[in-house]
Scaffold this motif. Structure first.
Motif, PDB file in Angstrom:
ATOM      1  N   PHE A  34       0.814  -1.222   0.000  1.00 37.60           N
ATOM      2  CA  PHE A  34       0.000   0.000   0.000  1.00 37.60           C
ATOM      3  C   PHE A  34       0.847   1.272   0.000  1.00 37.60           C
ATOM      4  N   GLN A  35       2.149   1.120  -0.284  1.00 41.45           N
ATOM      5  CA  GLN A  35       3.018   2.294  -0.367  1.00 41.45           C
ATOM      6  C   GLN A  35       2.629   3.159  -1.571  1.00 41.45           C
ATOM      7  N   PRO A  36       2.630   4.484  -1.438  1.00 38.49           N
ATOM      8  CA  PRO A  36       2.279   5.373  -2.561  1.00 38.49           C
ATOM      9  C   PRO A  36       3.123   5.131  -3.813  1.00 38.49           C
ATOM     10  N   ILE A  37       4.418   4.820  -3.639  1.00 36.68           N
ATOM     11  CA  ILE A  37       5.291   4.617  -4.800  1.00 36.68           C
ATOM     12  C   ILE A  37       4.880   3.368  -5.574  1.00 36.68           C
ATOM     13  N   ILE A  38       4.409   2.322  -4.857  1.00 30.02           N
ATOM     14  CA  ILE A  38       3.927   1.103  -5.513  1.00 30.02           C
ATOM     15  C   ILE A  38       2.659   1.419  -6.306  1.00 30.02           C
ATOM     16  N   HIS A  39       1.781   2.160  -5.685  1.00 26.70           N
ATOM     17  CA  HIS A  39       0.543   2.579  -6.348  1.00 26.70           C
ATOM     18  C   HIS A  39       0.846   3.410  -7.587  1.00 26.70           C
ATOM     19  N   GLN A  85     -11.972   6.304 -10.128  1.00 22.03           N
ATOM     20  CA  GLN A  85     -11.950   7.758 -10.286  1.00 22.03           C
ATOM     21  C   GLN A  85     -12.947   8.452  -9.357  1.00 22.03           C
ATOM     22  N   LEU A  86     -14.040   7.763  -9.029  1.00 14.12           N
ATOM     23  CA  LEU A  86     -15.089   8.366  -8.204  1.00 14.12           C
ATOM     24  C   LEU A  86     -14.912   8.103  -6.707  1.00 14.12           C
ATOM     25  N   GLN A  87     -13.806   7.479  -6.320  1.00 14.60           N
ATOM     26  CA  GLN A  87     -13.589   7.137  -4.910  1.00 14.60           C
ATOM     27  C   GLN A  87     -13.776   8.324  -3.950  1.00 14.60           C
ATOM     28  N   PRO A  88     -13.247   9.514  -4.248  1.00 11.49           N
ATOM     29  CA  PRO A  88     -13.426  10.635  -3.306  1.00 11.49           C
ATOM     30  C   PRO A  88     -14.891  10.929  -2.985  1.00 11.49           C
ATOM     31  N   SER A  89     -15.776  10.738  -3.974  1.00 11.79           N
ATOM     32  CA  SER A  89     -17.204  10.993  -3.753  1.00 11.79           C
ATOM     33  C   SER A  89     -17.906   9.774  -3.170  1.00 11.79           C
ATOM     34  N   PRO A 142      -4.609  -0.990   5.519  1.00 11.32           N
ATOM     35  CA  PRO A 142      -3.842  -0.483   6.672  1.00 11.32           C
ATOM     36  C   PRO A 142      -4.629   0.559   7.472  1.00 11.32           C
ATOM     37  N   SER A 143      -5.392   1.386   6.758  1.00 13.82           N
ATOM     38  CA  SER A 143      -6.278   2.381   7.387  1.00 13.82           C
ATOM     39  C   SER A 143      -7.358   2.730   6.379  1.00 13.82           C
ATOM     40  N   LEU A 144      -8.445   3.309   6.841  1.00 16.92           N
ATOM     41  CA  LEU A 144      -9.576   3.613   5.959  1.00 16.92           C
ATOM     42  C   LEU A 144      -9.419   4.983   5.308  1.00 16.92           C
ATOM     43  N   SER A 145      -8.309   5.157   4.584  1.00 16.52           N
ATOM     44  CA  SER A 145      -8.019   6.421   3.904  1.00 16.52           C
ATOM     45  C   SER A 145      -8.376   6.306   2.421  1.00 16.52           C
ATOM     46  N   LEU A 146      -8.515   7.456   1.762  1.00 16.83           N
ATOM     47  CA  LEU A 146      -8.805   7.476   0.327  1.00 16.83           C
ATOM     48  C   LEU A 146      -7.734   6.734  -0.449  1.00 16.83           C
ATOM     49  N   HIS A 147      -6.468   6.988  -0.114  1.00 15.35           N
ATOM     50  CA  HIS A 147      -5.361   6.337  -0.809  1.00 15.35           C
ATOM     51  C   HIS A 147      -5.476   4.820  -0.728  1.00 15.35           C
ATOM     52  N   ASN A 148      -5.745   4.282   0.448  1.00 13.55           N
ATOM     53  CA  ASN A 148      -5.802   2.830   0.623  1.00 13.55           C
ATOM     54  C   ASN A 148      -6.989   2.213  -0.109  1.00 13.55           C
ATOM     55  N   TYR A 149      -8.106   2.923  -0.134  1.00 10.51           N
ATOM     56  CA  TYR A 149      -9.248   2.423  -0.902  1.00 10.51           C
ATOM     57  C   TYR A 149      -8.922   2.409  -2.397  1.00 10.51           C
ATOM     58  N   GLN A 150      -8.239   3.438  -2.884  1.00  5.02           N
ATOM     59  CA  GLN A 150      -7.853   3.476  -4.297  1.00  5.02           C
ATOM     60  C   GLN A 150      -6.869   2.364  -4.628  1.00  5.02           C
ATOM     61  N   VAL A 151      -5.941   2.093  -3.729  1.00 12.31           N
ATOM     62  CA  VAL A 151      -4.982   1.000  -3.947  1.00 12.31           C
ATOM     63  C   VAL A 151      -5.719  -0.339  -3.976  1.00 12.31           C
ATOM     64  N   SER A 152      -6.703  -0.491  -3.077  1.00 11.41           N
ATOM     65  CA  SER A 152      -7.507  -1.718  -3.063  1.00 11.41           C
ATOM     66  C   SER A 152      -8.212  -1.920  -4.402  1.00 11.41           C
ATOM     67  N   LEU A 178      -8.482  -4.308  -9.964  1.00 13.20           N
ATOM     68  CA  LEU A 178      -8.359  -4.084 -11.404  1.00 13.20           C
ATOM     69  C   LEU A 178      -7.297  -4.994 -12.019  1.00 13.20           C
ATOM     70  N   LEU A 179      -6.155  -5.092 -11.369  1.00  9.59           N
ATOM     71  CA  LEU A 179      -5.066  -5.925 -11.880  1.00  9.59           C
ATOM     72  C   LEU A 179      -5.489  -7.391 -11.963  1.00  9.59           C
ATOM     73  N   LEU A 180      -6.103  -7.889 -10.898  1.00 12.23           N
ATOM     74  CA  LEU A 180      -6.520  -9.294 -10.871  1.00 12.23           C
ATOM     75  C   LEU A 180      -7.620  -9.565 -11.892  1.00 12.23           C
ATOM     76  N   LEU A 181      -8.598  -8.672 -11.974  1.00  5.75           N
ATOM     77  CA  LEU A 181      -9.681  -8.871 -12.926  1.00  5.75           C
ATOM     78  C   LEU A 181      -9.162  -8.816 -14.365  1.00  5.75           C
ATOM     79  N   SER A 182      -8.213  -7.931 -14.640  1.00  6.79           N
ATOM     80  CA  SER A 182      -7.630  -7.830 -15.984  1.00  6.79           C
ATOM     81  C   SER A 182      -6.946  -9.139 -16.376  1.00  6.79           C
ATOM     82  N   ILE A 183      -6.186  -9.697 -15.444  1.00  8.68           N
ATOM     83  CA  ILE A 183      -5.470 -10.950 -15.713  1.00  8.68           C
ATOM     84  C   ILE A 183      -6.448 -12.088 -15.971  1.00  8.68           C
ATOM     85  N   PHE A 184      -7.413 -12.267 -15.072  1.00  3.35           N
ATOM     86  CA  PHE A 184      -8.321 -13.401 -15.185  1.00  3.35           C
ATOM     87  C   PHE A 184      -9.297 -13.253 -16.342  1.00  3.35           C
ATOM     88  N   GLN A 185      -9.748 -12.032 -16.611  1.00  2.00           N
ATOM     89  CA  GLN A 185     -10.622 -11.825 -17.765  1.00  2.00           C
ATOM     90  C   GLN A 185      -9.913 -12.213 -19.060  1.00  2.00           C
TER      91      GLN A 185
END
Length: 256
Positions: free
Chosen positions: A13-18, A170-174, A227-237, A242-249
């Motif tokens: 969940f590090q910002p650089i990984i994201h 993209q709509l996570q903040p709202s 790690p915490s219920l922050s916007l960043h962590n939800y976006q990383v989730s 997205l990555l897993l669904l792209s691979i399996f699709q």
């Protein structure tokens, strides 16, 4: 949770990984599909990834710009636009001038959105939709066409779950301001779309249990995984979904 699991979660969940993994969601579907078809072009993948990364970085910088005239005063923005221009030329030289022209036109969207947003309040939402189409569809089409020289049939329909997931990202903040149940329901829309595509024969049936498993993990365990219920962590989730669904699709696409 063990110390090892905590450290792994912190790294994931590090910002650089994201920052570097998120642009991969733009093209991962097409990468796996071209590998399946035996037409993968690693040079094209690398250049398209760099293009997507530069596009994403430029888009992020532009969100901080208040008006169009400020673009020419921002050195980082100018550098990003020059990098985007150079990569567009490199990709075009290896494909065609028409392909290069299309890539350069993408820059019009980046700059033009600043003006478009000021016209009407609803235009901000339209920009989010267009951005989601870019990240979920356009970049995948770019890589696939660059590698194969043609566009796979039904590509727009096949990528609908990924486009919807990009919109959800993209709509996570709202969306995070809404009721938890509504958040879960909105998170389920891309998965539901994937299941529908299985029922009409575009994907293999094996995709359904995988989708239901990841869907269940999100519903039951997301709050425990983050790690915490922050916007960043939800976006990383959402990014990892997205990555897993792209691979399996792409891996379970019913090739015809």
């Amino acid at each position: 949770m063990t110390n090892y699991a905590n450290k792994t979660r912190t790294i994931l969940f590090q910002p650089i990984i994201h920052f570097f993994l998120y642009p991969l969601t733009f093209i991962l579907f097409s990468l796996v599909l071209t590998l399946r078809l035996g037409v993968a072009d690693w040079k094209g993948f690398f250049l398209t990834y760099l293009y997507g990364l530069a596009f994403f970085m430029t888009d992020r910088y532009l969100k901080k710009v208040k008006q169009l005239s400020d673009v020419y005063k921002s050195v980082p923005l100018i550098v990003m636009l020059v990098i985007l221009l150079l990569i567009s030329v490199l990709l075009g030289l290896n494909q065609s001038w028409q392909f290069m022209a299309l890539l350069l036109l993408n820059g019009v969207f980046l700059i033009g959105q600043l003006y478009f947003e000021t016209l009407l309040q609803i235009n901000r939402f339209l920009i989010v939709i267009i951005r989601s189409i870019y990240y979920g569809l356009i970049f995948n089409l770019m890589l696939f066409y660059y590698s194969s020289g043609f566009i796979y049939k039904n590509m727009v329909v096949l990528l609908m779950p990924i486009i919807l997931f990009q919109l959800f990202y993209q709509l996570q903040p709202s969306i995070l301001k809404l009721n938890k149940l509504i958040y879960i329901l909105l998170n389920s829309v891309p998965y539901s779309c994937a299941i529908i595509l299985v029922t009409v024969g575009l994907y293999r049936v094996m995709l359904i249990p995988l989708v239901l498993f990841f869907w269940g993990v999100v519903i039951v365990g997301q709050s425990k995984i983050l790690p915490s219920l922050s916007l960043h962590n939800y976006q990383v989730s959402v990014m990892y979904q997205l990555l897993l669904l792209s691979i399996f699709q792409s891996a379970l696409l019913a090739l015809q």
